[in-house]
Design an enzyme around this catalytic site. Structure first.
Site, PDB file in Angstrom:
ATOM      1  N   TYR A 292     -13.995 -12.869   2.403  1.00  0.00           N
ATOM      2  CA  TYR A 292     -12.877 -12.023   2.782  1.00  0.00           C
ATOM      3  C   TYR A 292     -12.450 -12.274   4.225  1.00  0.00           C
ATOM      4  O   TYR A 292     -13.278 -12.249   5.144  1.00  0.00           O
ATOM      5  CB  TYR A 292     -13.262 -10.552   2.611  1.00  0.00           C
TER       6      TYR A 292
ATOM      7  N   TYR B 125      -4.444 -11.894   2.173  1.00  0.00           N
ATOM      8  CA  TYR B 125      -4.165 -11.562   0.778  1.00  0.00           C
ATOM      9  C   TYR B 125      -3.149 -12.521   0.147  1.00  0.00           C
ATOM     10  O   TYR B 125      -3.498 -13.378  -0.655  1.00  0.00           O
ATOM     11  CB  TYR B 125      -3.666 -10.109   0.674  1.00  0.00           C
TER      12      TYR B 125
ATOM     13  N   LYS C  18       0.813  -1.215   0.000  1.00  0.00           N
ATOM     14  CA  LYS C  18       0.000   0.000   0.000  1.00  0.00           C
ATOM     15  C   LYS C  18       0.847   1.266   0.000  1.00  0.00           C
ATOM     16  O   LYS C  18       0.354   2.346  -0.343  1.00  0.00           O
ATOM     17  CB  LYS C  18      -0.931   0.008   1.215  1.00  0.00           C
TER      18      LYS C  18
END
Length: 343
Positions: free
Chosen positions: A276, A302, A61
């Protein structure tokens, strides 16, 4: 295989018209995984170590935040607000970037993952958010986090503050520019090492990393279909539509004359499991395999699920012996500590 049209070394994108705040130490390395390559039938596996970025515990990120925070500072912001799930890596790194740059930071976090145990609610990223000085707004999983963030921004603006609001995962077209730049970085490194990758594998959550890479490759005159993403957030159809829109919007910021075809966005949903942030057996095996064979630590939300997809594809013969495959290791190590009971 990457199909080149007019792209030749050096691989560069002109992103100079977009404000950018440096947050990385430099290019992240591409490293071979020799023991895992033997484990996977002779497919040559490589990893791009996005986890090695130093700020705030590292992770992918930061590439997006270079452009997002750059835009915020250019607008004169003194406060940054972003949204995510309780264990959001993006939220943690937004807080870290804000701390380094002297910005106030507020995080609007939802309980999107159906867990109420203390290890998930109070450990991992959420612990670091507090240490980094961010104010956390704890919302139920059904809440509209972005609407809350915008309302909170208006409240702060009424007090004279200048507020910048980041979307989920930092995955706006501006944020995605970070991974367009990464596409050029990958090509430069591959050329220097004499490697041609047949596939680049990534996780797809909010879609920004995949979209940015696709836009970057397209802007370089290369085929965006080189990137295969394993969705960890939504079903393949939704992930495809979201990622394609973001990729096209990002490409328009770089080179409006170029296009990305529908079929150039490849999404696989086989590793999503029940949803998720919910562990799968394949993810557990992949995390243990990477740790025990190469000494590298994947996150459970992830990269763990995406690497599980790559391992299964290699073992099943979808990649041939001698084929070069690059896995983008996105970081997120703090999340492991919120998932202790899953292992």
């Amino acid at each position: 295989m990457i199909t080149e049209t007019n792209a030749t070394p050096p691989y560069r994108l002109d992103l100079s018209k977009h404000a950018r705040q440096p947050l990385l130490e430099g290019p992240t390395p591409i490293q071979p995984l020799p023991r895992l390559s033997r484990e996977c039938g002779g497919v040559n596996l490589y990893v791009k170590r996005e986890d090695l970025n130093g700020l705030g515990g590292g992770g992918n990120k930061l590439r997006k935040l270079e452009f997002l925070v750059g835009e915020a500072l250019a607008m004169g912001a003194d406060t940054i607000i972003t949204v995510g799930a309780r264990q959001s890596n993006h939220a943690r790194l937004t807080a870290a970037a804000a701390a380094r740059l002297g910005l106030q930071c507020e995080l609007v976090l939802t309980r999107a993952v159906p867990r109420e145990d203390s290890e998930y609610l109070e450990n991992g990223n959420i612990l670091l958010d507090d240490l980094l000085g961010a104010r956390v707004h704890d919302l139920p999983g059904t809440a509209n986090a972005l609407a809350f963030a915008e309302a909170r921004a208006d409240e702060l603006r009424s007090q004279g503050r200048k507020v910048y609001v980041c979307p989920l995962g930092g995955s706006s077209p501006v944020g995605c520019l970070g991974y367009a730049a990464c596409a050029a970085e990958i090509m430069t490194q591959a050329h220097a090492q004499g490697i041609r990758f047949s596939r680049i594998v990534v996780p797809n959550g909010s879609g920004g990393m995949h979209a940015g890479l696709a836009a970057g490759f397209a802007a370089l005159g290369l085929d965006p279909a080189i990137v295969l993403a394993y969705t960890v957030y939504s079903k393949a159809g939704q992930a495809h539509a979201t990622t394609l829109d973001k990729a096209r919007d990002t490409l328009a910021l770089i080179d409006p004359a170029r296009r990305i075809a529908d079929h150039a966005i490849a999404i696989d949903e086989t590793q999503l499991g029940e949803g998720y942030g919910i562990p799968t057996d394949a993810m557990r095996e992949a995390v243990r395999l990477m740790a025990s064979k190469e000494g590298l630590l994947l996150d459970p939300v992830y990269s763990g699920k995406a690497f599980a997809g790559l391992v299964q594809a290699a073992r099943s013969g979808q990649h041939a012996p001698g084929e070069n495959v690059l896995f983008i290791m996105s970081g997120g190590l703090p999340g492991l500590f919120a998932y202790r009971s899953a292992f």
